[in-house]
Design an enzyme around this catalytic site. Structure first.
Site, short mmCIF file in Angstrom:
data_model
loop_
_atom_site.label_atom_id
_atom_site.label_comp_id
_atom_site.label_asym_id
_atom_site.label_seq_id
_atom_site.Cartn_x
_atom_site.Cartn_y
_atom_site.Cartn_z
N GLU A 1 -3.36 6.35 -7.57
CA GLU A 1 -4.37 7.78 -7.41
C GLU A 1 -3.73 8.71 -8.20
O GLU A 1 -2.58 8.86 -8.64
CB GLU A 1 -4.55 8.05 -5.92
CG GLU A 1 -3.26 8.50 -5.49
CD GLU A 1 -3.42 8.79 -4.02
OE1 GLU A 1 -4.34 8.48 -3.43
OE2 GLU A 1 -2.52 9.55 -3.40
N ASN B 1 -10.41 0.95 2.57
CA ASN B 1 -9.23 0.87 3.55
C ASN B 1 -9.67 1.26 4.94
O ASN B 1 -9.96 2.53 5.06
CB ASN B 1 -8.09 1.80 2.84
CG ASN B 1 -7.63 1.20 1.56
OD1 ASN B 1 -8.29 0.40 1.03
ND2 ASN B 1 -6.47 1.68 1.03
N HIS C 1 -6.53 10.69 5.78
CA HIS C 1 -5.74 9.58 6.62
C HIS C 1 -5.61 10.04 8.14
O HIS C 1 -5.77 11.12 8.44
CB HIS C 1 -4.32 9.30 6.05
CG HIS C 1 -4.22 8.79 4.76
ND1 HIS C 1 -4.64 9.46 3.24
CD2 HIS C 1 -4.41 7.41 4.26
CE1 HIS C 1 -4.53 8.46 2.53
NE2 HIS C 1 -4.28 7.36 3.12
N HIS D 1 -9.66 5.51 0.68
CA HIS D 1 -8.61 5.88 1.64
C HIS D 1 -9.08 6.63 2.92
O HIS D 1 -10.02 7.59 2.95
CB HIS D 1 -7.42 6.41 1.22
CG HIS D 1 -6.53 5.53 0.21
ND1 HIS D 1 -5.31 5.29 0.10
CD2 HIS D 1 -6.95 4.56 -0.67
CE1 HIS D 1 -5.03 4.47 -0.66
NE2 HIS D 1 -6.00 3.91 -1.27
N ASP E 1 0.83 -1.38 -0.04
CA ASP E 1 -0.14 0.12 0.19
C ASP E 1 0.91 1.28 0.05
O ASP E 1 1.96 1.27 0.84
CB ASP E 1 -1.03 -0.10 1.09
CG ASP E 1 -2.08 1.26 1.00
OD1 ASP E 1 -2.53 1.12 0.01
OD2 ASP E 1 -2.43 1.77 2.28
N ASP F 1 1.52 4.89 -5.57
CA ASP F 1 1.37 6.26 -5.07
C ASP F 1 2.45 7.33 -5.81
O ASP F 1 3.38 7.68 -5.28
CB ASP F 1 1.52 6.51 -3.63
CG ASP F 1 0.91 7.86 -3.04
OD1 ASP F 1 0.76 8.57 -4.17
OD2 ASP F 1 0.77 8.13 -1.92
#
Length: 277
Positions: free
Chosen positions: A135, A227, A177, A205, A83, A105
């Protein structure tokens, strides 16, 4: 049950309107808890190892080997996923080690560089049967991309998928996040627009900051992969501290076991909740 890649479980979930849960592995107890949860509710699960986790352990191979072994012994389909990897060398290592999915990412890069590097990652991974999530955005890394107020444009998202060939796309719809309170409000109208425009499954996310009803609404609007990390870390920590306060011990198996059990229960509850959304 053999390991599966992300596309193998994500596409059926998208077709059926179900949420697929993805949980972060930090210690071996996390992977054990998620395997127990998957078996308890008879659902597939994604076990994620982040680049931050790799940095914590000092290398990918040991935690990957443990997670792959636990996943391979589980009687439900399991994706072992790298991830938020910004280092393409780490992606290449993950493929060599046998992980079945990666999230590249490139959001810190310029738009053109992000698309080019993501295409390269897709080509590498596809040759080995490994799924790719990505993304888009130039908003300052994973926290910036998913900061409150940032939103993914449906047209740009569709073009990014067409340009890169990714199997899943993480989108910014109001979550962030590392939230420790479940107060984030998601833009379900935008999720529905993205679901209509983007030809691959959508990924949320920062889901720890979203309450149960918000997560259910997101899945109903068109979100597929969800997630969840910080919320389960809170569950782990509370159970560990409660065990030490109620029965102090130096036997790490006692308090880590209590934390593992609590995480398994909460992960199972979340899996059942989102699969039924």
């Amino acid at each position: 049950m053999t390991l599966v890649n992300l596309a193998q479980v994500l596409e059926p979930a998208r077709r059926d309107g179900r949420g697929l849960t993805a949980f972060n592995v930090i210690q071996i107890e996390h992977a054990e808890a998620f395997a127990v949860a998957a078996e308890k509710v008879s659902l597939p699960v994604v076990m994620q190892i982040s680049e931050n986790c790799v940095r914590y352990h000092g290398s990918l191979a040991p935690i990957a080997a443990a997670t792959l072994a636990i996943a391979d012994d589980c009687d439900q389909p399991v994706v072992v996923h790298l991830d938020h990897a910004e280092d393409t060398g780490l992606v290449e290592e993950a493929v060599r080690l046998g992980l079945t999915s990666v999230m590249y990412d490139g959001s810190r890069l310029s738009d053109g560089a992000n698309r080019a590097e993501t295409r390269r990652v897709v080509q590498l991974c596809r040759a080995h049967g490994v799924s790719v999530e990505a993304e888009l955005g130039e908003v300052g890394g994973k926290d910036g991309v998913h900061a409150p107020g940032v939103r993914t444009d449906p047209g740009e998202a569709a073009r990014f998928v067409a340009d890169t060939g990714v199997d899943a796309l993480a989108v910014a719809v109001g979550s962030s996040h590392a939230m420790t309170e479940r107060t984030a409000q998601l833009d379900t109208e935008l999720i529905a627009a993205l679901r209509h425009t983007v030809p691959v499954p959508l990924v949320l996310h920062g889901s720890s900051g979203v309450a149960d009803d918000g997560l259910v609404a997101a899945v109903r609007a068109g979100m597929t992969k969800v997630n969840i990390a910080t919320h389960l870390n809170q569950v782990f920590t509370r159970a560990l501290l409660d065990r030490l306060e109620s029965a102090p011990t130096v036997d790490t198996r006692k308090y880590l076991g209590a934390a593992r059990g609590a995480v398994a229960d909460e992960a199972a509850r979340l899996m059942r909740l989102l699969a039924a959304a």
